[in-house]
Design a protein around this motif. Structure first.
Motif, mmCIF file in Angstrom:
data_model
loop_
_atom_site.group_PDB
_atom_site.id
_atom_site.type_symbol
_atom_site.label_atom_id
_atom_site.label_comp_id
_atom_site.label_asym_id
_atom_site.label_seq_id
_atom_site.Cartn_x
_atom_site.Cartn_y
_atom_site.Cartn_z
ATOM 1 N N ILE A 189 -18.693 -46.354 43.175
ATOM 2 C CA ILE A 189 -17.474 -46.149 43.972
ATOM 3 C C ILE A 189 -16.343 -45.657 43.085
ATOM 4 O O ILE A 189 -15.585 -44.753 43.460
ATOM 5 N N ASP A 190 -16.219 -46.220 41.899
ATOM 6 C CA ASP A 190 -15.212 -45.732 40.953
ATOM 7 C C ASP A 190 -15.481 -44.293 40.562
ATOM 8 O O ASP A 190 -14.544 -43.491 40.419
ATOM 9 N N ASP A 191 -16.749 -43.938 40.379
ATOM 10 C CA ASP A 191 -17.092 -42.548 40.055
ATOM 11 C C ASP A 191 -16.643 -41.612 41.178
ATOM 12 O O ASP A 191 -16.087 -40.532 40.917
ATOM 13 N N GLU A 192 -16.882 -42.020 42.417
ATOM 14 C CA GLU A 192 -16.478 -41.207 43.560
ATOM 15 C C GLU A 192 -14.958 -41.062 43.609
ATOM 16 O O GLU A 192 -14.431 -39.962 43.843
ATOM 17 N N VAL A 193 -14.227 -42.166 43.401
ATOM 18 C CA VAL A 193 -12.762 -42.115 43.406
ATOM 19 C C VAL A 193 -12.262 -41.151 42.343
ATOM 20 O O VAL A 193 -11.384 -40.311 42.605
ATOM 21 N N ARG A 194 -12.826 -41.232 41.153
ATOM 22 C CA ARG A 194 -12.358 -40.368 40.070
ATOM 23 C C ARG A 194 -12.632 -38.899 40.389
ATOM 24 O O ARG A 194 -11.798 -38.027 40.117
ATOM 25 N N ARG A 195 -13.770 -38.609 40.968
ATOM 26 C CA ARG A 195 -14.066 -37.220 41.347
ATOM 27 C C ARG A 195 -13.068 -36.726 42.404
ATOM 28 O O ARG A 195 -12.586 -35.597 42.333
ATOM 29 N N ASP A 196 -12.762 -37.577 43.368
ATOM 30 C CA ASP A 196 -11.817 -37.180 44.412
ATOM 31 C C ASP A 196 -10.432 -36.927 43.831
ATOM 32 O O ASP A 196 -9.763 -35.945 44.180
ATOM 33 N N LEU A 197 -9.974 -37.809 42.952
ATOM 34 C CA LEU A 197 -8.653 -37.625 42.353
ATOM 35 C C LEU A 197 -8.611 -36.362 41.506
ATOM 36 O O LEU A 197 -7.608 -35.631 41.518
ATOM 37 N N ASP A 198 -9.689 -36.104 40.781
ATOM 38 C CA ASP A 198 -9.766 -34.861 40.001
ATOM 39 C C ASP A 198 -9.646 -33.648 40.918
ATOM 40 O O ASP A 198 -8.926 -32.686 40.607
ATOM 41 N N ARG A 199 -10.350 -33.675 42.045
ATOM 42 C CA ARG A 199 -10.342 -32.540 42.971
ATOM 43 C C ARG A 199 -8.963 -32.345 43.584
ATOM 44 O O ARG A 199 -8.474 -31.222 43.701
ATOM 45 N N TRP A 200 -8.315 -33.465 43.982
ATOM 46 C CA TRP A 200 -6.983 -33.360 44.585
ATOM 47 C C TRP A 200 -5.985 -32.739 43.614
ATOM 48 O O TRP A 200 -5.159 -31.908 43.996
ATOM 49 N N GLU A 201 -6.080 -33.166 42.359
ATOM 50 C CA GLU A 201 -5.168 -32.598 41.360
ATOM 51 C C GLU A 201 -5.466 -31.127 41.116
ATOM 52 O O GLU A 201 -4.547 -30.301 41.017
#
Length: 498
Positions: A189-201
């Protein structure tokens, strides 16, 4: 359906009764992207909140409808489709306005705090409603909830053991000799969150500040309970004596690191207090440490929550000292490389890397610098809200407006909390390697906190003249032979990084 906000994640927010849902009531959770567009949050804070929400949704399984939407309103429309919705009282004025403006939403009382708002209002009204001292409130809460009491008297005969809890760090130690705090392990779940935040930025949808290293704070109830247990069993003993001390290489010291878990709703304040008190009654922790911890939760945290609502929404606009200077870019960007003062550089680096420091660096280094420079208290409040993993509107408005920036002229505290470099030198190892000297007000090695302290008093001597707690330093002002040079030096420095 019952709506869970992202800071209502513990089981006590789904318990039946008092406006809560039934045991089988469907749950909705909404991840609103607009929240991250409104403010430039710390990346580690965004990660923690999203991780905690998604972990909670995974625990609830088929019971929850988890919606990722642009706004809360859009998400609720998609999830509820006109059905009645209940929600516990949110934790900010903006969120309360939102839920009360939505059709078919019933707002119940808040959970996660010790005292009902109406009870506090009655207590505050009985004390005149203006100068509400935390110490009086703390005694009232302990009596009412039988916390750390022996009959009608405080355990050990004293309400406040703060005098025993102001020791400087032990000499010769770079870190406090105590077991390290609990640290969680990241998962998919943390991996998914980090990928999403990277994409948003990357898409330019949102912008963050600070670093998002391995997650340091609990995102689940299980992790939070482990953190509480580790603190009580292995770290509480040394908490009291050194709770105000600072070490450059040890930002955590013996602090519990439970504030983010409490403010996400993963822990209930009563269980934290009860665990600490049980340790003292079993002889596993000294009373000064337990009392200091209890005071942080049942005294200060509860007091701040209640004042946020009692003082009203206009309180956030208090600015009795007329401070209007904007926050400089180096501060907003957590640009540590621009800062020479070791205490401020070290503390800003801690914020940049973790989104957290304990209460003394917040108050006496970060807050004190902002107060001395005359920065707009509303902007300072917003900065603390954005940059700290445990920062929420209800947390930061009283803590910054009232405690840190003295913008309410004493409604919350009895004096401005600022000092010269001598305090930092006494309570830390931060001054030794610094290019500045804590005893110097002027000259090449002048400490920006020492010079800033006297310049602050000089600027506001008229407003502070009736305050007995600063009467002695005010009398000293005109005996300073270099006061004119302090004034000139501070004007020339402006907002150059210290």
């Amino acid at each position: 359906m019952h709506w869970l906000f992202g800071d209502q994640l513990g089981p006590h927010f789904l318990a039946p009764g008092d406006g809560g849902p039934g045991r089988d009531t469907p749950v909705v959770m909404i991840e609103a992207r607009s929240v991250f567009r409104r403010r430039r949050f710390h990346r580690a804070k965004a990660h923690l909140v999203l991780s905690a929400m998604r972990h909670r949704a995974a625990e609830l399984g088929d019971r929850v409808t988890y919606v990722r939407a642009d706004t809360y309103r859009d998400g609720l429309d998609r999830a509820a489709r006109g059905r009645p919705v209940t929600v516990h009282h949110p934790t900010s004025y903006a969120a309360v306005r939102l839920v009360r403006a939505l059709p078919n939403v019933t707002v119940g009382p808040p959970r996660g705090f010790l005292v009902p708002m109406a009870d506090f209002a009655a207590w505050a009204d009985g004390h005149g409603g203006k100068r509400l001292r935390q110490e009086d409130f703390y005694h009232w809460v302990r009596r009412g909830h039988d916390m750390l009491m022996d009959g009608l008297q405080p355990a050990g005969g004293r309400w406040n053991l703060d005098h025993d809890n102001r020791q400087p760090p032990p000499r010769g130690h770079r870190v406090l000799p105590v077991e390290r705090p609990y640290r969680p392990r990241e998962d998919e779940i943390d991996d998914e969150v980090r990928r999403d935040l990277d994409r948003w930025e990357k898409d330019g949808d949102v912008s963050f500040v600070g670093r998002d290293g391995p997650r340091l704070f609990p995102a689940t109830r299980t992790e939070a309970r482990r953190a509480l247990r580790r603190f009580v069993e292995h770290r509480l003993t040394t908490f009291g004596a050194y709770e105000d001390a600072m070490l450059a290489a040890d930002p955590v010291m013996s602090h519990s690191l439970l504030s983010s878990s409490l403010n996400l709703g993963l822990l209930d304040p009563a269980e934290c207090v009860e665990s600490a008190e049980a340790a003292w009654r079993a002889g596993r922790a000294p009373l000064n440490s337990v009392e200091g911890f209890v005071r942080q939760i049942a005294g200060w945290r509860e007091y701040v929550w209640q004042l946020y609502w009692y003082f009203g929404e206009d309180y956030r606009h208090s600015n009795e000292l007329r401070h209007t200077a904007p926050l400089p870019d180096w501060w907003n960007d957590l640009d540590v490389t621009a800062v020479r003062a070791n205490c401020l550089r070290t503390t800003l680096a801690q914020v940049r890397d973790t989104g957290w420091t304990h209460h003394i660096p917040r108050l006496m280094i970060l807050g004190s610098h902002a107060l001395q420079r005359g920065w707009d208290p509303a902007a300072v409040t917003d900065w603390f809200h954005r940059c700290f993993v445990d920062g929420y509107d209800w947390v930061m408005v009283p803590n910054v407006i009232g405690m840190s920036q003295y913008a309410d002229a004493g409604r919350m505290t009895t004096k401005p909390y600022t000092s010269g470099g001598a305090y930092v030198n006494r309570m830390s190892d931060l001054c030794g390697p610094c290019v500045h000297r804590p005893g110097d007000r002027t000259g090449e090695h002048a400490c920006p906190y020492t010079a800033g302290y006297w310049a602050f008093l000089d600027r506001h001597r008229g407003r502070l003249a009736g305050n007995q707690r600063v009467s002695q330093p005010l009398r000293q002002l005109d005996r300073l032979g270099d006061l004119a040079e302090v004034r000139r030096q501070e004007r020339a420095r402006g907002d150059t990084p210290p």
